[in-house]
Design a protein around this motif. Sequence first.
Motif, PDB file in Angstrom:
ATOM      1  N   VAL A  21       1.068  -1.130  -0.013  1.00 56.05           N
ATOM      2  CA  VAL A  21       0.121  -0.108  -0.075  1.00 56.05           C
ATOM      3  C   VAL A  21       0.821   1.296  -0.115  1.00 56.05           C
ATOM      4  O   VAL A  21       0.582   2.171  -0.814  1.00 56.05           O
ATOM      5  CB  VAL A  21      -0.824  -0.093   1.350  1.00 56.05           C
ATOM      6  CG1 VAL A  21      -1.716   1.241   1.183  1.00 56.05           C
ATOM      7  CG2 VAL A  21      -2.000  -1.051   1.233  1.00 56.05           C
ATOM      8  N   ILE A  24       2.517   1.909  -3.343  1.00 60.88           N
ATOM      9  CA  ILE A  24       1.518   2.341  -4.430  1.00 60.88           C
ATOM     10  C   ILE A  24       1.135   4.028  -4.321  1.00 60.88           C
ATOM     11  O   ILE A  24       1.209   4.635  -4.895  1.00 60.88           O
ATOM     12  CB  ILE A  24       0.159   1.727  -4.520  1.00 60.88           C
ATOM     13  CG1 ILE A  24       0.374   0.014  -4.773  1.00 60.88           C
ATOM     14  CG2 ILE A  24      -0.834   2.270  -5.207  1.00 60.88           C
ATOM     15  CD1 ILE A  24      -0.885  -0.604  -4.646  1.00 60.88           C
ATOM     16  N   ILE A  25       1.077   4.172  -2.619  1.00 58.28           N
ATOM     17  CA  ILE A  25       0.915   5.535  -2.383  1.00 58.28           C
ATOM     18  C   ILE A  25       2.158   6.472  -2.817  1.00 58.28           C
ATOM     19  O   ILE A  25       2.015   7.441  -3.508  1.00 58.28           O
ATOM     20  CB  ILE A  25       0.666   5.856  -1.020  1.00 58.28           C
ATOM     21  CG1 ILE A  25      -0.659   5.345  -0.582  1.00 58.28           C
ATOM     22  CG2 ILE A  25       0.994   7.356  -0.748  1.00 58.28           C
ATOM     23  CD1 ILE A  25      -0.912   5.246   0.870  1.00 58.28           C
ATOM     24  N   TYR A  28       1.897   6.870  -6.737  1.00 58.50           N
ATOM     25  CA  TYR A  28       0.871   7.957  -7.223  1.00 58.50           C
ATOM     26  C   TYR A  28       1.350   9.000  -7.065  1.00 58.50           C
ATOM     27  O   TYR A  28       1.105  10.148  -7.670  1.00 58.50           O
ATOM     28  CB  TYR A  28      -0.403   7.283  -6.441  1.00 58.50           C
ATOM     29  CG  TYR A  28      -1.465   8.277  -6.843  1.00 58.50           C
ATOM     30  CD1 TYR A  28      -2.174   7.973  -7.979  1.00 58.50           C
ATOM     31  CD2 TYR A  28      -1.937   9.380  -5.638  1.00 58.50           C
ATOM     32  CE1 TYR A  28      -3.431   8.700  -8.424  1.00 58.50           C
ATOM     33  CE2 TYR A  28      -2.985   9.907  -6.247  1.00 58.50           C
ATOM     34  CZ  TYR A  28      -3.631   9.751  -7.699  1.00 58.50           C
ATOM     35  OH  TYR A  28      -4.791  10.520  -7.917  1.00 58.50           O
ATOM     36  N   MET A  55      -7.508   5.452  -4.147  1.00 65.46           N
ATOM     37  CA  MET A  55      -7.806   4.991  -3.022  1.00 65.46           C
ATOM     38  C   MET A  55      -8.761   3.885  -2.750  1.00 65.46           C
ATOM     39  O   MET A  55      -8.654   3.030  -1.915  1.00 65.46           O
ATOM     40  CB  MET A  55      -8.142   6.253  -2.130  1.00 65.46           C
ATOM     41  CG  MET A  55      -7.431   7.521  -1.866  1.00 65.46           C
ATOM     42  SD  MET A  55      -5.694   6.913  -1.144  1.00 65.46           S
ATOM     43  CE  MET A  55      -4.604   7.971  -1.814  1.00 65.46           C
ATOM     44  N   LEU A  58      -6.331   1.023  -3.439  1.00 68.78           N
ATOM     45  CA  LEU A  58      -5.709   0.834  -2.234  1.00 68.78           C
ATOM     46  C   LEU A  58      -6.170  -0.112  -1.045  1.00 68.78           C
ATOM     47  O   LEU A  58      -5.597  -0.819  -0.640  1.00 68.78           O
ATOM     48  CB  LEU A  58      -5.130   2.031  -1.999  1.00 68.78           C
ATOM     49  CG  LEU A  58      -3.793   2.722  -2.314  1.00 68.78           C
ATOM     50  CD1 LEU A  58      -3.559   4.188  -1.736  1.00 68.78           C
ATOM     51  CD2 LEU A  58      -2.620   1.920  -2.364  1.00 68.78           C
ATOM     52  N   ALA A  62      -5.075  -3.468   0.323  1.00 68.04           N
ATOM     53  CA  ALA A  62      -4.776  -3.719   1.805  1.00 68.04           C
ATOM     54  C   ALA A  62      -5.587  -4.636   2.536  1.00 68.04           C
ATOM     55  O   ALA A  62      -5.088  -5.230   3.372  1.00 68.04           O
ATOM     56  CB  ALA A  62      -5.172  -2.377   2.713  1.00 68.04           C
ATOM     57  N   ALA A 119      -7.586   7.531   3.605  1.00 69.40           N
ATOM     58  CA  ALA A 119      -7.798   7.949   2.360  1.00 69.40           C
ATOM     59  C   ALA A 119      -8.840   9.105   2.032  1.00 69.40           C
ATOM     60  O   ALA A 119      -8.742   9.870   1.425  1.00 69.40           O
ATOM     61  CB  ALA A 119      -8.378   6.472   1.536  1.00 69.40           C
ATOM     62  N   GLY A 179      -1.332  -5.078  -7.040  1.00 68.06           N
ATOM     63  CA  GLY A 179      -1.521  -3.837  -7.652  1.00 68.06           C
ATOM     64  C   GLY A 179      -1.851  -3.734  -9.087  1.00 68.06           C
ATOM     65  O   GLY A 179      -2.838  -3.132  -9.593  1.00 68.06           O
ATOM     66  N   ILE A 184      -4.655  -1.037 -10.653  1.00 67.92           N
ATOM     67  CA  ILE A 184      -3.990   0.208 -10.180  1.00 67.92           C
ATOM     68  C   ILE A 184      -2.852   0.735 -10.938  1.00 67.92           C
ATOM     69  O   ILE A 184      -2.640   1.987 -11.524  1.00 67.92           O
ATOM     70  CB  ILE A 184      -3.695   0.239  -8.728  1.00 67.92           C
ATOM     71  CG1 ILE A 184      -4.898   0.015  -7.946  1.00 67.92           C
ATOM     72  CG2 ILE A 184      -2.830   1.615  -8.184  1.00 67.92           C
ATOM     73  CD1 ILE A 184      -4.623  -0.539  -6.483  1.00 67.92           C
TER      74      ILE A 184
END
Length: 277
Positions: A21, A24-25, A28, A55, A58, A62, A119, A179, A184
Motif C-alpha cells: 500500500v 502504491i501511495i 501515485y 484510494m 488501495l 490492503a 484515504a 496492484g 492500479i
Amino acid sequence: MRNLKIFLRDRAAVFFSLLAVLIIIGLYAAFLGNTLTSGMEGVSGARFLMDSWIMAGLLAVASITTTLGAAGVIVDDKAKGIAKDFRCAPLKRGSIVGGYLLATVVVGTVLSAAGFVAAEIYIFANGGKLLTFGAALKALGLIVLSCLASGAMVSFVVSFLKTPNALAVASTIFGTLSGFLMGIYVPVSVLPGTVQTAVKAFPISHAAVLLRQVLMEVALAETFAGAPAEAAARFQEDLGVVFTYGGGVFSAAGSVAVLMGTTVVFFVLAVWRMLKE
C-alpha cells in the motif's frame, strides 16, 4: 486475542503487511497521479475523481496484504512448534483454527478501516469531498466483506506454508501482483485480453470495483455532468469501476455474491486443511 497481540506487537510484520500500500501511495504521489490526470486538463474535479479511484484500489489491496500479514502467526506457530503444543492442550481443534481465522479477519478489517480514514483525509486535503455518512457506512461494509474474502483465501494459502521464508516469498508475490490485479498500476482496459480476464476472475478485484463505485460516485457525477452517458460508461469500464462480460455490465449484486462465495468456499477449505494437519 493471543494472535492479535502477537501480530500487533510485531511492528515489522505490521509495516510489511502495509508495504504494498505504501509503495502504491509513493508511486501515485511521484508520477502516477500526474500521468492519470495528464489528459484531463480543464476537466472539473479530475483530481478528486482520480484520487478517489486510486484510494478505492488501495483499500482492496490492503485487505489482502493485511490479512496475509496477520495469517503469518499461523506459520510462526508451525515453525516454532507451538502448533503441536496446542494439539496437546485441552482445547478443541476447531476452536484453535477458528481463533486463527478470526484474528486474520479482525486484523485486516481494523487496519483497512484505518486506511479508509486516511484515504478520506487524503482526498479531502487535495480538494475532494468527504463521503456522506451513508456512503461511508457502505464503504466500511465493503471493507469487512473484502477482508472476509481475503482472509479466507490467504488462510487457505498459508495452510500450505511451513516456514517464515516461504511466507516471505508468498507476501512478495501477493504484494507485487495485487496492484496489477486491482488495475492500479495499469488501467484494466490497457491490459491484454487474457490478463483482463484474469483480473476479472480474481475475487478481490470485485471488492475494488465495489469500493470504486462508492468512493467515486460524487466525483463521477461532477466530472461527467453534462457529458454524454456513453463517455461516462466508457470511462468506468476502462478504469475498472465496472466489469463487463460479453458486452454486459456485471452488477454490484453479482460482485457481492462473488465475494461471499469466495469467503464460504475458502474458509471451508482453510478449516479442512488446518484440521487435517
